[in-house]
Design a protein around this motif. Structure first.
Motif, PDB file in Angstrom:
ATOM      1  N   LYS A 131      37.632  -2.880  19.332  1.00 37.08           N
ATOM      2  CA  LYS A 131      36.672  -1.930  19.814  1.00 37.08           C
ATOM      3  C   LYS A 131      37.289  -0.951  20.844  1.00 37.08           C
ATOM      4  CE  LYS A 131      33.314  -5.579  18.766  1.00 37.08           C
ATOM      5  NZ  LYS A 131      34.560  -6.609  18.340  1.00 37.08           N
ATOM      6  N   THR A 132      38.516  -0.540  20.573  1.00 36.01           N
ATOM      7  CA  THR A 132      39.147   0.334  21.450  1.00 36.01           C
ATOM      8  C   THR A 132      39.994   1.567  20.634  1.00 36.01           C
ATOM      9  OG1 THR A 132      41.254  -0.628  21.501  1.00 36.01           O
ATOM     10  CG2 THR A 132      39.765  -1.429  23.196  1.00 36.01           C
ATOM     11  N   MET A 133      40.059   2.490  21.357  1.00 34.86           N
ATOM     12  CA  MET A 133      40.764   3.636  20.549  1.00 34.86           C
ATOM     13  C   MET A 133      41.961   4.091  21.809  1.00 34.86           C
ATOM     14  SD  MET A 133      39.424   7.693  19.459  1.00 34.86           S
ATOM     15  CE  MET A 133      38.862   7.834  21.152  1.00 34.86           C
ATOM     16  N   THR A 134      43.144   3.982  21.053  1.00 29.15           N
ATOM     17  CA  THR A 134      44.284   4.576  21.944  1.00 29.15           C
ATOM     18  C   THR A 134      44.682   5.851  21.482  1.00 29.15           C
ATOM     19  OG1 THR A 134      45.000   2.342  21.847  1.00 29.15           O
ATOM     20  CG2 THR A 134      46.791   4.045  22.315  1.00 29.15           C
ATOM     21  N   VAL A 135      44.699   6.857  22.466  1.00 30.24           N
ATOM     22  CA  VAL A 135      44.996   8.511  22.245  1.00 30.24           C
ATOM     23  C   VAL A 135      46.660   8.613  22.614  1.00 30.24           C
ATOM     24  CG1 VAL A 135      44.691  10.864  22.753  1.00 30.24           C
ATOM     25  CG2 VAL A 135      42.592   8.915  23.043  1.00 30.24           C
ATOM     26  N   THR A 136      47.472   9.059  21.728  1.00 34.54           N
ATOM     27  CA  THR A 136      48.746   9.220  21.938  1.00 34.54           C
ATOM     28  C   THR A 136      49.068  10.695  21.895  1.00 34.54           C
ATOM     29  OG1 THR A 136      49.443   8.951  19.681  1.00 34.54           O
ATOM     30  CG2 THR A 136      49.323   6.917  21.325  1.00 34.54           C
ATOM     31  N   ARG A 137      50.040  11.486  22.714  1.00 32.16           N
ATOM     32  CA  ARG A 137      50.203  12.567  22.579  1.00 32.16           C
ATOM     33  C   ARG A 137      51.545  13.095  22.787  1.00 32.16           C
ATOM     34  NH1 ARG A 137      46.817  16.759  26.366  1.00 32.16           N
ATOM     35  NH2 ARG A 137      45.202  16.061  25.028  1.00 32.16           N
ATOM     36  N   ASP A 138      52.287  13.482  21.961  1.00 31.87           N
ATOM     37  CA  ASP A 138      53.776  13.730  21.878  1.00 31.87           C
ATOM     38  C   ASP A 138      54.351  12.292  21.850  1.00 31.87           C
ATOM     39  OD1 ASP A 138      53.452  16.422  21.317  1.00 31.87           O
ATOM     40  OD2 ASP A 138      53.292  16.835  23.681  1.00 31.87           O
ATOM     41  N   ILE A 196      40.159   4.264  25.186  1.00 37.31           N
ATOM     42  CA  ILE A 196      38.697   4.460  25.463  1.00 37.31           C
ATOM     43  C   ILE A 196      38.016   3.342  24.825  1.00 37.31           C
ATOM     44  CG2 ILE A 196      36.877   5.879  25.055  1.00 37.31           C
ATOM     45  CD1 ILE A 196      38.849   8.165  25.058  1.00 37.31           C
ATOM     46  N   PRO A 197      37.161   2.627  25.354  1.00 39.93           N
ATOM     47  CA  PRO A 197      36.056   1.710  24.596  1.00 39.93           C
ATOM     48  C   PRO A 197      35.409   2.384  23.632  1.00 39.93           C
ATOM     49  CG  PRO A 197      36.199   1.143  27.112  1.00 39.93           C
ATOM     50  CD  PRO A 197      36.880   2.661  26.765  1.00 39.93           C
ATOM     51  N   ILE A 198      35.313   1.748  22.518  1.00 36.84           N
ATOM     52  CA  ILE A 198      34.325   2.405  21.423  1.00 36.84           C
ATOM     53  C   ILE A 198      33.515   1.517  20.832  1.00 36.84           C
ATOM     54  CG2 ILE A 198      36.122   4.196  20.979  1.00 36.84           C
ATOM     55  CD1 ILE A 198      35.425   1.537  18.398  1.00 36.84           C
ATOM     56  N   SER A 227      31.534  16.031  32.278  1.00 33.97           N
ATOM     57  CA  SER A 227      32.875  16.076  31.565  1.00 33.97           C
ATOM     58  C   SER A 227      33.723  14.717  31.861  1.00 33.97           C
ATOM     59  CB  SER A 227      33.468  17.430  32.369  1.00 33.97           C
ATOM     60  OG  SER A 227      33.724  17.250  33.759  1.00 33.97           O
ATOM     61  N   SER A 228      33.002  14.081  32.544  1.00 29.78           N
ATOM     62  CA  SER A 228      33.880  12.602  33.251  1.00 29.78           C
ATOM     63  C   SER A 228      33.484  11.692  32.058  1.00 29.78           C
ATOM     64  CB  SER A 228      33.574  12.208  34.560  1.00 29.78           C
ATOM     65  OG  SER A 228      32.156  11.853  34.711  1.00 29.78           O
ATOM     66  N   ALA A 229      32.607  11.883  31.306  1.00 27.89           N
ATOM     67  CA  ALA A 229      32.144  10.984  30.397  1.00 27.89           C
ATOM     68  C   ALA A 229      33.065  11.029  29.174  1.00 27.89           C
ATOM     69  CB  ALA A 229      30.954  11.212  29.580  1.00 27.89           C
ATOM     70  N   PRO A 230      33.426   9.535  28.726  1.00 33.49           N
ATOM     71  CA  PRO A 230      34.601   9.515  27.515  1.00 33.49           C
ATOM     72  C   PRO A 230      34.386  10.354  26.435  1.00 33.49           C
ATOM     73  CG  PRO A 230      33.897   7.268  28.532  1.00 33.49           C
ATOM     74  CD  PRO A 230      32.792   8.202  29.115  1.00 33.49           C
ATOM     75  N   GLY A 231      33.216  10.388  26.042  1.00 28.95           N
ATOM     76  CA  GLY A 231      32.726  11.336  25.024  1.00 28.95           C
ATOM     77  C   GLY A 231      33.238  12.790  25.306  1.00 28.95           C
ATOM     78  N   ALA A 232      32.834  13.331  26.439  1.00 29.26           N
ATOM     79  CA  ALA A 232      33.229  14.483  26.607  1.00 29.26           C
ATOM     80  C   ALA A 232      34.735  14.760  26.739  1.00 29.26           C
ATOM     81  CB  ALA A 232      32.557  15.059  27.882  1.00 29.26           C
ATOM     82  N   TRP A 233      35.395  13.845  27.390  1.00 32.75           N
ATOM     83  CA  TRP A 233      36.896  13.961  27.671  1.00 32.75           C
ATOM     84  C   TRP A 233      37.733  14.057  26.452  1.00 32.75           C
ATOM     85  CZ3 TRP A 233      41.234  11.344  25.977  1.00 32.75           C
ATOM     86  CH2 TRP A 233      42.395  11.742  26.603  1.00 32.75           C
ATOM     87  N   HIS A 292      26.079   3.285  12.032  1.00 33.61           N
ATOM     88  CA  HIS A 292      25.949   3.561  10.703  1.00 33.61           C
ATOM     89  C   HIS A 292      27.515   3.662  10.077  1.00 33.61           C
ATOM     90  CE1 HIS A 292      21.690   3.195  11.645  1.00 33.61           C
ATOM     91  NE2 HIS A 292      21.393   2.642  10.358  1.00 33.61           N
ATOM     92  N   GLY A 293      28.486   3.817  10.935  1.00 35.92           N
ATOM     93  CA  GLY A 293      29.634   3.932  10.263  1.00 35.92           C
ATOM     94  C   GLY A 293      30.524   4.871  11.153  1.00 35.92           C
ATOM     95  N   CYS A 294      29.762   5.626  11.944  1.00 37.49           N
ATOM     96  CA  CYS A 294      30.582   6.560  12.862  1.00 37.49           C
ATOM     97  C   CYS A 294      31.240   5.833  14.163  1.00 37.49           C
ATOM     98  CB  CYS A 294      29.420   7.537  13.527  1.00 37.49           C
ATOM     99  SG  CYS A 294      28.690   8.716  12.340  1.00 37.49           S
ATOM    100  N   VAL A 295      31.927   6.460  14.654  1.00 40.49           N
ATOM    101  CA  VAL A 295      32.792   5.905  15.950  1.00 40.49           C
ATOM    102  C   VAL A 295      32.114   6.581  17.220  1.00 40.49           C
ATOM    103  CG1 VAL A 295      35.024   5.487  17.362  1.00 40.49           C
ATOM    104  CG2 VAL A 295      34.924   5.436  14.609  1.00 40.49           C
ATOM    105  N   GLY A 296      31.483   5.827  18.005  1.00 41.63           N
ATOM    106  CA  GLY A 296      30.903   5.965  19.086  1.00 41.63           C
ATOM    107  C   GLY A 296      31.522   5.751  20.460  1.00 41.63           C
ATOM    108  N   LEU A 297      31.641   6.772  21.387  1.00 41.71           N
ATOM    109  CA  LEU A 297      32.051   6.790  22.869  1.00 41.71           C
ATOM    110  C   LEU A 297      31.081   7.211  23.759  1.00 41.71           C
ATOM    111  CD1 LEU A 297      34.268   8.175  20.860  1.00 41.71           C
ATOM    112  CD2 LEU A 297      35.283   8.678  22.803  1.00 41.71           C
ATOM    113  N   ALA A 298      31.181   6.340  24.764  1.00 43.83           N
ATOM    114  CA  ALA A 298      29.933   6.282  25.952  1.00 43.83           C
ATOM    115  C   ALA A 298      29.937   8.065  26.364  1.00 43.83           C
ATOM    116  CB  ALA A 298      30.483   5.521  27.103  1.00 43.83           C
TER     117      ALA A 298
END
Length: 417
Positions: free
Chosen positions: A262-269, A276-278, A368-374, A354-360
């Motif tokens: 239940k986590t998402m790892t964001v990698t860049r380059d 982020i918890p999901i 803008s500080s909310a995980p979804g906004a970030w 129902h199948g989507c991935v949700g972020l707080a």
């Protein structure tokens, strides 16, 4: 001399004189005189014609398409050129007399319309040119452009001048079924400044996607050239597009959703920049596995279960949220990664969607500080989101821009190059 002898003498003289008169009336001299008179007139007219021809303009005007042509191109069929002279005037109009603006070459050697012509329209062209002695020549033509029923276009993504993520394929959806895929694909070229080989894949008779074997290289420039004008894609149906599109590939960002943890790892380059918890799909409605590409971004949008088959006994949507924040589409069938303000304590703890991935996130999408906004602010259309460890199947490659779920061998097998 007796009377009878005198009568015979007079009759003989009369016959002789009559014969002389007849011979005189039908003599060759009289006939020659008539022919000479007609011949002189004819000769005189020929001299006049020769003189007129000798004084005619040397300018030779050519108009394309030929007079009476149908299904003419709306892009580059119309053109007027001249040899041994210069164009002095070109008038192009529609059948109702509306003038068409055009551009005359600086040296007067050619003329063409200033912009694209209309489909299903009859045009007339009248051209005038002069040779080095100022003598004028004239030419005219009439033709009709291809009709919508007899033409096709391709609606493509991404847009010209855009910056996209490394997973963004070139996707072309044709407005008519293509039967000669080989001819159409030959008119579509995609190249990258990275030098990556790009291959097309037909998902059906109307969709052609093009991509390299691996994701685009970050920072590269990709060029799409559509040379479909006049290409016969199906019997009697011709392309009308002649266009070049260029887009940039941004930084290399790939996010991996682990449904089990239940986590998402964001990698860049290649470097992890955020975890982020999901909350993913519930066991009853699990999220697809696989590589998915963000195809749309909406700061706020409505999500109604009825539009994707989630209805109650009354036929109403099991959910209808009119202000879902920071929503980004991952599939045509309705999979999104989005902000969620109504779920409490679920992120990192429970899979409930129902199948989507949700972020707080917060209602109104204004924090803008909310995980979804970030994640929304740091994502591009074309970024890749990989979902793993879900109990569901892998998403089908044509459900969204998700051809990355095919092996390279499978992908190239769908090419008609």
């Amino acid at each position: 001399m007796t009377d009878s002898k005198r009568r015979r003498g007079l009759m003989a003289m009369s016959a002789l004189l009559g014969g002389v008169l007849v011979l005189s009336a039908c003599s060759d001299d009289g006939d020659k005189g008539g022919k000479t008179s007609a011949g002189n007139a004819e000769s005189s007219q020929q001299e006049v014609d020769k003189a007129a021809a000798a004084d005619a303009s040397e300018a030779q005007i050519a108009i394309k398409p030929k007079n009476g042509a149908t299904n003419a191109s709306i892009n580059n069929a119309a053109q007027v050129t001249v040899a041994k002279g210069k164009l002095t005037k070109v008038v192009m109009t529609t059948a109702d007399g509306t003038a068409v603006e055009g551009t005359l070459a600086a040296d007067g050697s050619s003329w063409k319309p200033a912009g694209q012509l209309e489909r299903s329209t009859t045009y007339k062209i009248d051209a005038t040119a002069a040779d080095s002695k100022g003598r004028e020549a004239h030419e005219n033509s009439s033709f009709t452009t291809v009709s919508p029923d007899n033409s096709f276009i391709g609606n493509f993504t991404p847009e010209d001048g855009s910056t996209v993520g490394v997973g963004m394929p070139v996707s072309i959806n044709f407005n008519k079924a293509i039967t000669d895929k080989k001819a159409v694909q030959a008119g579509v070229t995609v190249t990258s400044s990275s030098g990556q080989e790009v291959v097309g894949h037909w998902f059906n008779s109307q969709r052609l996607d093009l991509r390299p074997e691996d994701y685009w290289q970050g920072g590269s420039t990709v060029t799409l050239k559509l040379a479909l004008d006049g290409v016969e894609g199906a019997d009697g149906v011709f392309g009308v597009q002649q266009k070049t599109v260029t887009f940039k590939v941004g930084r290399d960002q790939v996010s991996t959703v682990d449904v089990k943890s239940k986590t998402m790892t964001v990698t860049r380059d290649g470097k992890t920049i955020k975890t982020i918890p999901i909350s993913a799909g519930s066991p009853e409605n699990p999220t697809y596995n696989g590589q998915m590409v963000i195809s749309e971004k909406h700061k706020e949008t409505r999500m109604n279960g009825a539009t994707v088959g989630f209805t109650d006994d009354d036929g109403k949507g099991e959910y209808d949220i009119k202000d879902v924040p920071h929503a980004m589409r991952l599939s045509t069938s309705g999979t999104f990664i989005h902000g969620n303000y109504w779920g409490k304590g679920i992120f990192g703890n429970a899979n409930t969607s129902h199948g989507c991935v949700g972020l707080a996130d917060v209602k109104g999408a204004n924090d803008s500080s909310a995980p979804g906004a970030w994640f929304y602010d740091n994502s591009l259309v074309g970024d890749v989101v990989i979902v793993k460890n879900s109990p569901d199947k892998t998403i089908t490659p044509d459900n969204g821009l998700n051809g990355w779920n095919m092996s390279w061998a499978e992908w190239t097998a769908g090419s008609q190059a």
